[in-house]
Design a protein around this motif. Structure first.
Motif, PDB file in Angstrom:
ATOM      1  N   SER A 174       0.833  -1.213   0.000  1.00  0.00           N
ATOM      2  CA  SER A 174       0.000   0.000   0.000  1.00  0.00           C
ATOM      3  C   SER A 174       0.862   1.255   0.000  1.00  0.00           C
ATOM      4  N   GLN A 175       2.084   1.144   0.525  1.00  0.00           N
ATOM      5  CA  GLN A 175       2.962   2.310   0.597  1.00  0.00           C
ATOM      6  C   GLN A 175       3.777   2.507  -0.683  1.00  0.00           C
ATOM      7  N   ASN A 176       4.359   1.402  -1.203  1.00  0.00           N
ATOM      8  CA  ASN A 176       5.232   1.593  -2.373  1.00  0.00           C
ATOM      9  C   ASN A 176       4.528   1.328  -3.695  1.00  0.00           C
ATOM     10  N   GLY A 177       3.327   0.748  -3.654  1.00  0.00           N
ATOM     11  CA  GLY A 177       2.570   0.540  -4.872  1.00  0.00           C
ATOM     12  C   GLY A 177       3.234  -0.408  -5.852  1.00  0.00           C
ATOM     13  N   ARG A 178       3.939  -1.377  -5.342  1.00  0.00           N
ATOM     14  CA  ARG A 178       4.621  -2.339  -6.211  1.00  0.00           C
ATOM     15  C   ARG A 178       3.930  -3.704  -6.190  1.00  0.00           C
ATOM     16  N   ASP A 179       4.195  -4.457  -7.272  1.00  0.00           N
ATOM     17  CA  ASP A 179       3.648  -5.814  -7.363  1.00  0.00           C
ATOM     18  C   ASP A 179       4.120  -6.638  -6.155  1.00  0.00           C
ATOM     19  N   PHE A 180       3.320  -7.603  -5.779  1.00  0.00           N
ATOM     20  CA  PHE A 180       3.779  -8.521  -4.726  1.00  0.00           C
ATOM     21  C   PHE A 180       3.273  -9.928  -5.020  1.00  0.00           C
ATOM     22  N   ASP A 181       4.022 -10.887  -4.445  1.00  0.00           N
ATOM     23  CA  ASP A 181       3.748 -12.316  -4.662  1.00  0.00           C
ATOM     24  C   ASP A 181       4.174 -13.039  -3.380  1.00  0.00           C
ATOM     25  N   HIS A 182       3.216 -13.607  -2.678  1.00  0.00           N
ATOM     26  CA  HIS A 182       3.590 -14.311  -1.443  1.00  0.00           C
ATOM     27  C   HIS A 182       2.615 -15.452  -1.173  1.00  0.00           C
TER      28      HIS A 182
ATOM     29  N   LYS B 279      -5.406 -24.270   4.822  1.00  0.00           N
ATOM     30  CA  LYS B 279      -5.217 -24.126   3.386  1.00  0.00           C
ATOM     31  C   LYS B 279      -3.946 -23.328   3.118  1.00  0.00           C
ATOM     32  N   TYR B 280      -3.288 -23.676   2.018  1.00  0.00           N
ATOM     33  CA  TYR B 280      -2.149 -22.897   1.548  1.00  0.00           C
ATOM     34  C   TYR B 280      -2.618 -22.081   0.340  1.00  0.00           C
ATOM     35  N   VAL B 281      -2.383 -20.763   0.346  1.00  0.00           N
ATOM     36  CA  VAL B 281      -2.769 -19.910  -0.782  1.00  0.00           C
ATOM     37  C   VAL B 281      -1.557 -19.139  -1.280  1.00  0.00           C
ATOM     38  N   ARG B 282      -1.577 -18.867  -2.573  1.00  0.00           N
ATOM     39  CA  ARG B 282      -0.562 -18.005  -3.171  1.00  0.00           C
ATOM     40  C   ARG B 282      -1.279 -16.794  -3.755  1.00  0.00           C
ATOM     41  N   VAL B 283      -0.824 -15.629  -3.362  1.00  0.00           N
ATOM     42  CA  VAL B 283      -1.441 -14.377  -3.809  1.00  0.00           C
ATOM     43  C   VAL B 283      -0.453 -13.645  -4.714  1.00  0.00           C
ATOM     44  N   VAL B 284      -0.886 -13.357  -5.942  1.00  0.00           N
ATOM     45  CA  VAL B 284      -0.072 -12.606  -6.903  1.00  0.00           C
ATOM     46  C   VAL B 284      -0.852 -11.352  -7.287  1.00  0.00           C
ATOM     47  N   ALA B 285      -0.244 -10.171  -7.113  1.00  0.00           N
ATOM     48  CA  ALA B 285      -0.958  -8.905  -7.388  1.00  0.00           C
ATOM     49  C   ALA B 285      -0.099  -8.011  -8.286  1.00  0.00           C
ATOM     50  N   HIS B 286      -0.798  -7.290  -9.170  1.00  0.00           N
ATOM     51  CA  HIS B 286      -0.132  -6.362 -10.081  1.00  0.00           C
ATOM     52  C   HIS B 286      -0.674  -4.953  -9.822  1.00  0.00           C
TER      53      HIS B 286
ATOM     54  N   GLY C  19      -5.343  -8.952  -8.990  1.00  0.00           N
ATOM     55  CA  GLY C  19      -4.531 -10.156  -8.822  1.00  0.00           C
ATOM     56  C   GLY C  19      -5.341 -11.416  -8.662  1.00  0.00           C
ATOM     57  N   THR C  20      -4.629 -12.454  -8.305  1.00  0.00           N
ATOM     58  CA  THR C  20      -5.250 -13.774  -8.156  1.00  0.00           C
ATOM     59  C   THR C  20      -4.920 -14.351  -6.784  1.00  0.00           C
ATOM     60  N   VAL C  21      -5.856 -15.187  -6.325  1.00  0.00           N
ATOM     61  CA  VAL C  21      -5.656 -15.964  -5.097  1.00  0.00           C
ATOM     62  C   VAL C  21      -5.779 -17.434  -5.482  1.00  0.00           C
ATOM     63  N   MET C  22      -4.659 -18.167  -5.396  1.00  0.00           N
ATOM     64  CA  MET C  22      -4.651 -19.577  -5.820  1.00  0.00           C
ATOM     65  C   MET C  22      -4.607 -20.491  -4.598  1.00  0.00           C
TER      66      MET C  22
END
Length: 692
Positions: A101-109, A121-128, A141-144
């Motif tokens: 929210s501060q740097n406005g960059r993509d994240f993947d965790h 459950k294990y989830v992977r979150v990828v956001a652009h 993004g997506t929540v897998m």
């Protein structure tokens, strides 16, 4: 007639209808696309979302609601998301959201969710990150749901870990190598351990692997490989490998061919099992069995102790073994066996005294406990023997006392090496088992010596007792030649005292005196021999001569009871190696038993003595009588100690006779002699068999 205005109105109506149709078609297509997308998300367990950090607004797809297990009436927020996050992952998820929210960059965790039913459950979150028209950042993004993949990965890790642990516990490594070039494509961790390679240095080349195979087994191993390649078949082979430190391992390897779609052989996959422990156990068990058979068979102590040394040398590569025997009279150790040590060394240590600082063996016998000297060059126990050991290139010596069943020291078992080294627990175990067998062999010989002496003493007592019973008969037998000699001496004097002495007749009478005196002396000599007490004396014995001697000695008894003696003695009978006195005793016991069996019977009284050659280079002697025969229902007991049918018998004659014959390597048995009487037989090995 249509006017221009009507045509325009018609065109506007048609255009409006087409526009509505296009709009409806577009809406149907959008709905289909959304349905397809929703179905695809459902099938792939992948939801989508939108997030505006500036307003906190979050939009979820239907699948995202399903993944987080919220109903559609719930309003997605960061707090709603964090309610589902696993406590152990919550801090990291908060940090990721705040940073994005501060740097406005993509994240993947990736992180874990805890569901209402407590499942994880294990989830992977990828956001652009995107910039909207106002310049604010928003994320799509997506929540897998990656639970199944994570579980598969975990199962795979467990499987690999279990496989590695299983290989380590069973000492079995796995491998794969390409036929072209012989390069390894896979070598497991346990394979590296077995072969002594460092996995950090990469896969060893074919030549390096080949050099690990014991030189004596390379041909066998290469032959198995070549045949498998030629036949595109499995192979299985046992061989040894030789590690750089001199360690030898036994390997059992199994290979399986891998063919491509065209049927060409591309590689082999298989396993290599370290079977060293099993092989050593087999060798040790077979060796122990062999030594026990030697002990039971009565082989010489020297052969048994040498066999024990050679067995340990086979199990412990590079070892040189020695057995020293305690001489309690001199408190020193004497040479027992050392098949591989230099003779000059064994002669030098023969007679070493027992003490607190006398090398490994003298100290082990003194302490009554094992003494491990890993380096002779520096150990103070070897101060007085260091130069001797160095001259024979001996650098380590482990010595274990050989103890009797009562815990007394019988000797020591020493293992030498030509390089400094310490003993492993496995080597301790092997030496402990072998020293136990050595103690059995030593105690057996000592016990047999005591038994032989006891048997000799008992046999002597039996002979003396028997001779005492025959005193009258023997006195008569001796008196006969003496009386004849006196008569002939008087005759000789008469011939000489005539006025004209008849020298010729006097000489003849004197010759008869000499003959009678010699006969009496021989009888006395034989009697003295039977009274003699001593240890077993091995010599060449003519069995026929012994038979004749006993017939002469017992002639008084046979005459007394009107018993005729008949002999059938083989002329070409070979000599036997044995104790003459003991063999005389056997014949005397059997002949006296025959005489006793016939002295009260009516009818023919005959004692038949026969000697003949038998199979396997043996002599058979039989003594047959026409007496009362073997005791009914008790024939199998006649050789037992203290069993007798005589009123005043000791029951030891046949037992002693059997023991004497067996100690000569023969056998004594009895059988009925129809229509009356009994026969006793015994065999003796000839000198040819006795020397083998």
């Amino acid at each position: 007639m249509t006017t221009k205005g009507d045509e325009n109105e018609l065109l506007r109506s048609v255009a409006l209808q087409n526009a509505n149709s296009i709009l409806a078609a577009r809406r149907r297509a959008e709905r289909r696309s959304e349905a397809y997308l929703a179905e695809a998300q459902r099938l792939s367990h992948t939801g989508s979302f939108g997030w505006k950090p500036s307003t906190g607004e979050i939009v979820w797809s239907e699948e995202t609601f399903r993944i987080f297990q919220y109903d559609r009436t719930s309003i997605p927020t960061v707090e709603v998301v964090l309610q589902r996050v696993h406590p152990e992952d919550a801090a990291l998820v908060k940090q990721t959201i705040e940073r994005a929210s501060q740097n406005g960059r993509d994240f993947d965790h990736e992180y874990r969710l805890v569901m209402p039913d407590s499942s994880v459950k294990y989830v992977r979150v990828v956001a652009h990150a995107l910039n909207d028209t106002s310049g604010s950042v928003e994320f799509v993004g997506t929540v897998m749901d990656v639970t199944a993949a994570k579980q598969a990965e975990e199962a795979l890790r467990r499987s690999e870990s279990n496989l590695a642990e299983g290989q380590r516990l069973t000492h079995t490594g796995s491998w794969a190598w390409r036929v072209a070039g012989r390069d390894a494509s896979h070598l497991s961790e346990e394979w590296y351990r077995i072969y002594g390679f460092d996995p950090e240095e990469g896969m060893p080349a074919w030549e390096e692997r080949l050099r690990r195979i014991h030189p004596e087994d390379r041909t066998k191993w290469q032959r198995a490989i070549d045949r498998a390649i030629g036949e595109k078949s499995d192979y299985e082979v046992e061989f040894r490998i030789l590690l750089p430190d001199g360690t030898i391992k036994y390997i059992h390897t199994v290979g399986h061919p891998v063919l491509n779609a065209s049927g060409d052989l591309t590689e082999f996959v298989g396993s290599a099992a370290d079977i060293t422990e099993r092989k050593r156990a087999e060798v040790l068990l077979a060796g122990e069995k062999r030594l026990l058979e030697m002990i039971a068979r009565g082989d010489s102590r020297k052969l048994i102790l040498e066999g024990a040394c050679l067995l340990v040398e086979e199990l412990a590569s590079g070892s040189l073994c020695s057995i020293l025997l305690l001489d309690p009279s001199a408190n020193c150790l004497r040479h027992g066996a050392a098949p591989s040590l230099p003779k000059t060394y064994t002669e030098a240590i023969d007679g070493a005294v027992i003490g607190p600082s006398v090398g490994s063996c003298g100290t082990a016998a003194y302490r009554v406990e094992p003494v491990i000297v890993s380096d002779i060059a520096t150990d103070p126990l070897w101060a007085d023997f260091r130069d001797l050991a160095s001259a024979h290139e001996l650098r380590a010596c482990w010595s274990t006392p050989i103890l009797s069943s009562a815990g007394k020291v019988l000797g020591t078992f020493a293992t030498y090496y030509r390089e400094p080294r310490s003993a492993s627990s496995q080597e301790h175990n092997v030496i402990e088992r072998i020293t136990h067998l050595a103690s059995i062999a030593i105690e057996r010989e000592q016990g047999e010596e005591v038994l032989r002496q006891a048997q000799a003493d008992l046999a002597h007592v039996s002979r003396v007792t028997t001779m005492g019973e025959l005193t009258a008969s023997l006195a008569h037998e001796v008196n006969q030649p003496i009386a004849a000699a006196v008569t002939n001496a008087k005759t000789c004097l008469r011939w000489l005292m005539r006025d004209h002495p008849d020298v010729e007749e006097a000489c003849a009478a004197a010759s008869r005196v000499v003959k009678d005196g010699t006969r009496a002396a021989e009888i006395v000599s034989r009697i003295r021999l039977l009274f003699k007490k001593g240890t077993w004396q091995r010599e060449l014995v003519d069995v026929n001569e012994v038979i004749r001697e006993m017939i002469v000695l017992l002639r008084g008894e046979t005459t007394r009871y009107s018993i005729s003696v008949r002999t059938e003695l083989a002329a070409d009978l070979a000599q036997v190696m044995g104790d003459r006195v003991q063999l005389q005793q056997v014949l005397m016991n059997l002949m006296i038993n025959g005489i006793d069996a016939m002295k009260d019977v009516d009818g023919t009284r005959e004692l038949a003595i026969k000697s003949q050659r038998a199979e396997n280079e043996r002599v058979v002697v039989s003594v047959t009588d026409t007496g009362v025969g073997l005791p009914a229902q008790q024939a199998d007991q006649i050789f037992q100690a203290f069993f007798t049918t005589k009123p005043h018998g000791t029951g030891m004659g046949l037992r002693i006779s059997s023991s004497i014959v067996e100690s000569h390597g023969g056998r004594l048995w009895a059988a009925d002699n129809p229509p009356c009487g009994a026969s006793f037989y015994f065999t003796l090995p000839t000198i040819v068999e006795a020397d083998e």
